[in-house]
Design an enzyme around this catalytic site. Sequence first.
Site, PDB file in Angstrom:
ATOM      1  N   CYS A  65      -0.499   2.697  -4.310  1.00 22.64           N
ATOM      2  CA  CYS A  65      -1.263   3.887  -4.455  1.00 22.64           C
ATOM      3  C   CYS A  65      -0.375   5.000  -4.239  1.00 22.64           C
ATOM      4  O   CYS A  65       0.575   4.978  -3.410  1.00 22.64           O
ATOM      5  CB  CYS A  65      -2.436   3.925  -3.573  1.00 22.64           C
ATOM      6  SG  CYS A  65      -3.582   2.876  -4.044  1.00 22.64           S
TER       7      CYS A  65
ATOM      8  N   HIS B 226       1.032  -1.201   0.064  1.00 20.57           N
ATOM      9  CA  HIS B 226       0.069  -0.020   0.063  1.00 20.57           C
ATOM     10  C   HIS B 226       0.924   1.337   0.106  1.00 20.57           C
ATOM     11  O   HIS B 226       2.022   1.198   0.341  1.00 20.57           O
ATOM     12  CB  HIS B 226      -1.030   0.019   1.300  1.00 20.57           C
ATOM     13  CG  HIS B 226      -2.150  -0.786   1.093  1.00 20.57           C
ATOM     14  ND1 HIS B 226      -3.020  -0.766   0.383  1.00 20.57           N
ATOM     15  CD2 HIS B 226      -2.039  -2.071   1.724  1.00 20.57           C
ATOM     16  CE1 HIS B 226      -3.916  -1.768   0.438  1.00 20.57           C
ATOM     17  NE2 HIS B 226      -3.606  -2.732   1.201  1.00 20.57           N
TER      18      HIS B 226
END
Length: 364
Positions: free
Chosen positions: A122, A81
């Site tokens: 991301c 992430h």
Amino acid sequence: MHYDDIANNKQNKYPGKVYNAPSGHNGTDVYPGVPKHYTGEDVNPETFLKVLAGDEGLKKAGKKVLESGPNDHVFVFFDDHGAPDVVCFPHRDLKAMDLINTLKQMHHDKKYAKLVFYIEACESGSMFYKILPTDINIYATTASKPDEGSDACYYDKDIKNYLGDTYSVNWIINTESATKATTFQEQFDYVKANTPNSVPQQYGDLSIAKLPISLFLGSRKNPQPIGPINVNINRDVGSNRDVPLLLAQKSGDFERYQQLVTGRQFVDNMFSEYVNSIQHLMNANNDVLNTRLELNNRECYHNFVDTFKEQCLQITKHTYVLGKLYTFVNICEQINDLNAAKALNQLVQYCQQNLSNGYPIAIL
């Protein structure tokens, strides 16, 4: 380095096995033979940077580190992430400048001739945007721009999970189909053309992109053609941050789905209330909760992020929160140092007052 929590996870329908393509348990189990140099709690930012730097302490402890020199080509791939200026490990996060400083030191210490770095996360572009030098023989690509997310793909109805991410799957299948002469630029063009919803980026010394991938990853005598499964990876993709919601929805677990929605609403309200409480301290000309300003004041931003982690919620545990951290970017780009200190103190007070009685358990 991998946390190694898939094969024997209680949610794994096929214990001891790992599949990474949507042919389910009829496909290839990719778990046997996977190296386990660093697993579990050893998968953390500090160890990762030490491995890259060839740390002598780890080496003396019998651990594997990068023992490269001035004639070596180095390839690094990172997948987890992310948020503005950070990528996550299972329990901690790595700041962009800590990574950049390690790479600079590696260049100074002649730890490589050329280095290629791929990041799937991301906002992964924020790890290199305007801070990766162009003169230290490093070429980097990322799954997304500094201000956008990336997608999961390969949903498998049997396993009931997403088995890959679009950028990662694309570069891997392209590598498996590459000839000895296929270049990094050709690979990037393929990945960019086949990655929906985010725009892969290039950073650093772009001349390295002209080199063959085989100089870094070797080559197959018989490259695998890109088959129909790979061509169709963009079907049924979903935002990495929304995967828990999507899985609950697909499985018909509406109780879990509602728990997640409630948890996310809690976070949304939390940030909204906090921003309203410090509005008078900012020279804000835009919507602080929804605008995405460019990050320049890193010191201020990381003070807010670190304080939030310590006083409010763990960002690596509650990954929905990662999508809210740009709020702190917007605050820091529109506030002076004196008022930033006041806003930081208000953040501590807000979390102490509003989280002391707990919070919804499902904020993934």
